[in-house]
Design a protein around this motif. Structure first.
Motif, PDB file in Angstrom:
ATOM      1  N   VAL A 182       2.328  49.434  37.265  1.00  0.00           N
ATOM      2  CA  VAL A 182       1.148  49.573  37.573  1.00  0.00           C
ATOM      3  C   VAL A 182       0.472  50.756  36.955  1.00  0.00           C
ATOM      4  O   VAL A 182      -0.921  50.551  36.577  1.00  0.00           O
ATOM      5  N   TYR A 187       0.725  51.030  33.709  1.00  0.00           N
ATOM      6  CA  TYR A 187       0.432  50.220  32.528  1.00  0.00           C
ATOM      7  C   TYR A 187      -0.779  49.312  32.618  1.00  0.00           C
ATOM      8  O   TYR A 187      -1.837  48.943  31.843  1.00  0.00           O
ATOM      9  N   ALA A 188      -0.968  48.506  33.636  1.00  0.00           N
ATOM     10  CA  ALA A 188      -1.880  47.674  34.302  1.00  0.00           C
ATOM     11  C   ALA A 188      -2.281  47.805  35.578  1.00  0.00           C
ATOM     12  O   ALA A 188      -2.229  47.306  36.637  1.00  0.00           O
ATOM     13  N   PRO A 189      -3.362  48.978  35.834  1.00  0.00           N
ATOM     14  CA  PRO A 189      -3.864  49.116  37.180  1.00  0.00           C
ATOM     15  C   PRO A 189      -4.587  47.975  37.727  1.00  0.00           C
ATOM     16  O   PRO A 189      -5.237  47.228  36.891  1.00  0.00           O
ATOM     17  N   ALA A 249      -3.578  45.797  39.842  1.00  0.00           N
ATOM     18  CA  ALA A 249      -2.833  44.505  40.423  1.00  0.00           C
ATOM     19  C   ALA A 249      -2.696  44.161  41.829  1.00  0.00           C
ATOM     20  O   ALA A 249      -3.017  45.169  42.826  1.00  0.00           O
ATOM     21  N   GLU A 303      -4.783  42.050  26.840  1.00  0.00           N
ATOM     22  CA  GLU A 303      -5.268  42.197  27.873  1.00  0.00           C
ATOM     23  C   GLU A 303      -5.021  41.320  28.993  1.00  0.00           C
ATOM     24  O   GLU A 303      -5.698  40.778  29.734  1.00  0.00           O
ATOM     25  N   ASP A 323      -3.522  39.907  32.817  1.00  0.00           N
ATOM     26  CA  ASP A 323      -4.057  39.919  34.121  1.00  0.00           C
ATOM     27  C   ASP A 323      -2.973  41.045  34.887  1.00  0.00           C
ATOM     28  O   ASP A 323      -1.491  40.867  34.614  1.00  0.00           O
ATOM     29  N   PRO A 324      -3.438  41.959  35.510  1.00  0.00           N
ATOM     30  CA  PRO A 324      -2.770  43.020  35.912  1.00  0.00           C
ATOM     31  C   PRO A 324      -1.642  42.566  36.853  1.00  0.00           C
ATOM     32  O   PRO A 324      -0.386  42.909  36.841  1.00  0.00           O
ATOM     33  N   THR A 325      -1.848  41.700  37.753  1.00  0.00           N
ATOM     34  CA  THR A 325      -1.062  41.170  38.639  1.00  0.00           C
ATOM     35  C   THR A 325       0.155  40.332  38.067  1.00  0.00           C
ATOM     36  O   THR A 325       1.200  40.449  38.427  1.00  0.00           O
ATOM     37  N   VAL A 337       2.443  42.920  36.479  1.00  0.00           N
ATOM     38  CA  VAL A 337       3.317  43.792  37.013  1.00  0.00           C
ATOM     39  C   VAL A 337       4.350  43.009  37.828  1.00  0.00           C
ATOM     40  O   VAL A 337       5.478  43.291  37.824  1.00  0.00           O
TER      41      VAL A 337
END
Length: 427
Positions: free
Chosen positions: A177, A179-181, A183, A359, A361-363, A366
């Motif tokens: 998370v 790295y990719a808030p 999610a 870029e 997708d965060p979900t 993760v």
């Protein structure tokens, strides 16, 4: 004398890690104590664990030197982040062994497939909250009657590692998370749990076969109140503290909980003599963990060194975006890196450096990261769980990693449809 010094240093790691909840800067001193325990541990440990620890330490220092030559000097906080929380947690959990002296051996339990499945579910459930300490307690219980077998180790490591797929209590989720808030937690936890269940059910078939002629008589980890009351007390403590103080790292919460449960249990069981038992363990008994704690700190040194090199990587991918297939490839890359000795926290950083320009997708990112982390934990020779089990129970870590190869194959196969489903849900 050296063993006593090592035990005292581990006690310092426990105390400073616990105190860092109130004063965060004390974690740096815990790192210093951990590094000192590594220096002493390298003198005490013998055989393969010593060779591995030396190799990890030297490799980490070499990576730091390369980074420094390129002008990349890590901060003091980074330099002293050498798995001290994990070492402190494992050392604190060892106090719980004082409560199992002379415990009973339950009779009349189910055996065979039911016992394998029960053991997997108990270890997975406990491990999803109290992390590697669940394996420590279950392994000690299984090793009471006879030395832990390779099949037992396969069962414990797979059941534990699958927790990374979904559990918010694992550092894997927090690292991904970061790295990719943004999610969707409901999706990552739900699909991750589904992957864990399917993988464990299929994987346990292979484990059951590994027990050979003894499989029909296998009784596994007992499901009785007398045995589970200690880990369940720890789970309740961890959940309560986490809900009230979510910012405190789980390993530190487990550390405090282990000490609280051990203190209460020892005083109830042994009265005033309990204080003497605790003191003896703190100043001498902790050195019995020298192999695994030395390996963990050495792995921490390697992680620090490799993290210094990550920013030097510049890779261009021949794709335009982060889709399902790239996410699936990320899982495989993390596992391959683990097989060659790179810790998941470093492999995740490497993957993030490469794919973040796409870029993602965060979900989706993760979910791929947590599945990759858990799989890497089961097959990476230098992962925390494999180092702990091999050092604690005298098993060959490389052999255990190889025997867990089917777990990797099964997980990769199950991960692909899960990633496709995550993509559809978040589209």
């Amino acid at each position: 004398m050296m063993r006593r010094v090592h035990a005292v240093l581990l006690s310092l790691v426990i105390a400073l890690s616990a105190a860092s909840i109130a004063e965060p800067t004390l974690t740096l001193w815990a790192g210093v104590a951990a590094l000192l325990s590594l220096a002493v541990g390298l003198l005490l440990v013998r055989g393969a664990p010593r060779l591995i620890a030396v190799a990890l330490t030297v490799s980490g220092l070499a990576a730091l030197a390369v980074g420094a030559a390129d002008g990349r000097r890590p901060s003091l906080t980074d330099l002293l982040s050498v798995n001290q929380d994990l070492v402190g947690m494992l050392a604190a959990v060892s106090f719980l062994r004082l409560l199992s002296l002379g415990g009973e051996t339950p009779r009349g339990r189910s055996s065979g497939v039911a016992a394998v499945t029960r053991t997997a579910l108990v270890v997975h459930g406990l491990g999803s909250v109290i992390n590697i300490s669940a394996v420590a307690m279950a392994g000690d219980r299984l090793a009471r009657a006879a030395p832990l077998r390779m099949a037992d180790a396969m069962l414990l490591t797979r059941a534990y590692a699958a927790g990374a797929f979904w559990s918010p209590f694992w550092v894997a989720a927090a690292a991904a998370v970061s790295y990719a808030p943004g999610a969707d937690a409901a999706v990552t936890i739900g699909l991750g749990l589904a992957v864990a269940v399917v993988v464990l059910l299929i994987s346990m078939v292979d484990v059951y076969r590994a027990f050979g002629d003894d499989r029909s008589r296998y009784q596994g980890y007992p499901l009785t109140w007398a045995i589970l009351r200690i880990p369940l007390a720890l789970v309740v403590f961890v959940l309560a503290v986490h809900l009230s103080m979510p910012a405190v790292p789980i390993p530190r919460v487990v550390l405090i909980g282990s000490l609280v449960v051990a203190l209460a249990g020892v005083l109830v069981s042994f009265g005033r003599r309990g204080f003497a038992l605790l003191a003896t363990h703190a100043t001498a008994g902790l050195s019995g963990l020298r192999s695994e704690t030395t390996l963990f700190v050495a792995a921490g040194v390697l992680t620090v060194g490799l993290q210094t090199l990550v920013p030097m990587i510049d890779v261009l991918l021949p794709v335009d975006g982060y889709g399902v297939w790239v996410a699936w490839a990320s899982v495989i890359v993390m596992v391959v890196l683990a097989v060659v000795g790179i810790h998941p926290i470093v492999s995740l950083a490497l993957v993030a450096v490469v794919v973040m320009p796409l870029e993602p997708d965060p979900t989706l990112f993760v979910l791929a990261a947590t599945i990759g982390w858990g799989t890497a934990a089961a097959v990476g020779p230098t992962s925390g769980i494999l180092m702990h089990v091999s050092a604690r129970f005298g098993l060959d870590g490389l052999t255990l990693a190889w025997r867990n190869a089917p777990f990797f194959v099964i997980t990769v196969a199950v991960a692909l449809p899960a990633l496709f489903l995550a993509s559809v849900i978040t589209d």
